[in-house]
Design an enzyme around this catalytic site. Structure first.
Site, short mmCIF file in Angstrom:
data_model
loop_
_atom_site.label_atom_id
_atom_site.label_comp_id
_atom_site.label_asym_id
_atom_site.label_seq_id
_atom_site.Cartn_x
_atom_site.Cartn_y
_atom_site.Cartn_z
N ASP A 30 0.85 -1.19 0.00
CA ASP A 30 0.00 0.00 0.00
C ASP A 30 0.89 1.25 0.00
OD1 ASP A 30 -3.22 0.48 0.97
OD2 ASP A 30 -1.84 2.18 1.09
N ILE A 31 0.50 2.26 -0.77
CA ILE A 31 1.29 3.50 -0.89
C ILE A 31 1.24 4.33 0.40
CG2 ILE A 31 -0.53 5.03 -1.78
CD1 ILE A 31 1.53 5.97 -3.90
N ASN A 87 -12.97 -3.58 2.73
CA ASN A 87 -13.93 -2.46 2.80
C ASN A 87 -14.87 -2.52 1.60
OD1 ASN A 87 -12.66 -1.39 5.12
ND2 ASN A 87 -11.16 -0.29 3.86
N HIS A 100 -10.14 -5.47 -3.07
CA HIS A 100 -8.81 -5.69 -2.49
C HIS A 100 -8.92 -6.03 -1.02
CE1 HIS A 100 -9.86 -1.39 -2.46
NE2 HIS A 100 -9.28 -1.35 -1.26
N HIS A 102 -7.00 -5.87 2.43
CA HIS A 102 -5.87 -5.25 3.13
C HIS A 102 -5.29 -6.30 4.07
CE1 HIS A 102 -6.91 -0.87 2.35
NE2 HIS A 102 -8.10 -1.41 2.15
P1 5GP Z 1 -9.75 1.34 0.27
O1 5GP Z 1 -9.82 2.70 0.89
O2 5GP Z 1 -10.46 1.31 -1.07
O3 5GP Z 1 -10.20 0.20 1.16
O4 5GP Z 1 -8.22 1.05 0.01
C1 5GP Z 1 -7.53 1.60 -1.05
C2 5GP Z 1 -6.09 1.53 -0.69
O5 5GP Z 1 -5.34 1.74 -1.86
C3 5GP Z 1 -5.65 2.59 0.32
O6 5GP Z 1 -5.11 1.97 1.48
C4 5GP Z 1 -4.64 3.42 -0.44
O7 5GP Z 1 -3.56 3.86 0.35
C5 5GP Z 1 -4.20 2.46 -1.54
N1 5GP Z 1 -3.76 3.14 -2.75
C6 5GP Z 1 -4.40 4.16 -3.39
N2 5GP Z 1 -3.69 4.56 -4.46
C7 5GP Z 1 -2.58 3.75 -4.49
C8 5GP Z 1 -1.46 3.70 -5.37
O8 5GP Z 1 -1.34 4.45 -6.34
N3 5GP Z 1 -0.51 2.75 -5.10
C9 5GP Z 1 -0.62 1.90 -4.03
N4 5GP Z 1 0.38 1.02 -3.85
N5 5GP Z 1 -1.67 1.94 -3.18
C10 5GP Z 1 -2.63 2.86 -3.41
#
Ligand code: 5GP
Ligand code: ZN
Length: 114
Positions: A30-31, A87, A100, A102
């Site tokens: 994760d970024i 989520n 996805h 986590h």
């Molecule tokens: P969500 O909020 O949809 O459950 O999780 C999305 C996740 O994707 C977040 O934890 C966010 O930090 C990660 N994310 C968003 N953009 C990028 C990216 O460009 N690269 C990576 N490696 N992770 C990302």
């Protein structure tokens, strides 16, 4: 899906920090990590989220959970413990609409989650 960021990672159109991949699954860091280990495990198939899951995806979803367990082993976080989070839609915090898991570990987790 051509405009999906996570599809582009899985297709290697955009580079990312890969930790595991196979025919059906892809895992990358994760970024914006929320724990020392924060890996996202995704299907290569574009599925929006759990709400879009169909019966035909049951085997794939089981495989993705196996990948979470396998990456946890690779990361050395099994004995201490880890959390897997999925989520679904906005109130739950979903911001990227490609399913996805986590995988979070390497620190103590509180309950209930925020
Ligand atoms: P969500 O909020 O949809 O459950 O999780 C999305 C996740 O994707 C977040 O934890 C966010 O930090 C990660 N994310 C968003 N953009 C990028 C990216 O460009 N690269 C990576 N490696 N992770 C990302
Ligand atoms: Zn996608």
């Amino acid at each position: 899906m051509s405009e999906c960021l996570f599809c582009k990672f899985a297709n290697r159109e955009i580079p990312t920090q890969v930790v595991y991949e196979d025919e059906h699954a892809f895992a990358f860091r994760d970024i914006n990590p929320q724990a020392p280990t924060h890996v996202l495990v995704i299907p290569r198939l574009h599925i929006e989220n759990l709400a879009a899951m169909q019966t035909e995806h049951e085997t794939l979803m089981g495989h993705l959970l196996w990948v979470c367990a396998e990456v946890a082993r690779q990361e050395g976080i099994v004995a201490e413990g880890y959390r897997v989070v999925l989520n679904t839609n906005r109130a739950a915090g979903q911001s990227v609409f490609h399913l996805h898991f986590h995988l979070l570990g390497g620190r103590h987790m509180t309950w209930p989650p925020g």
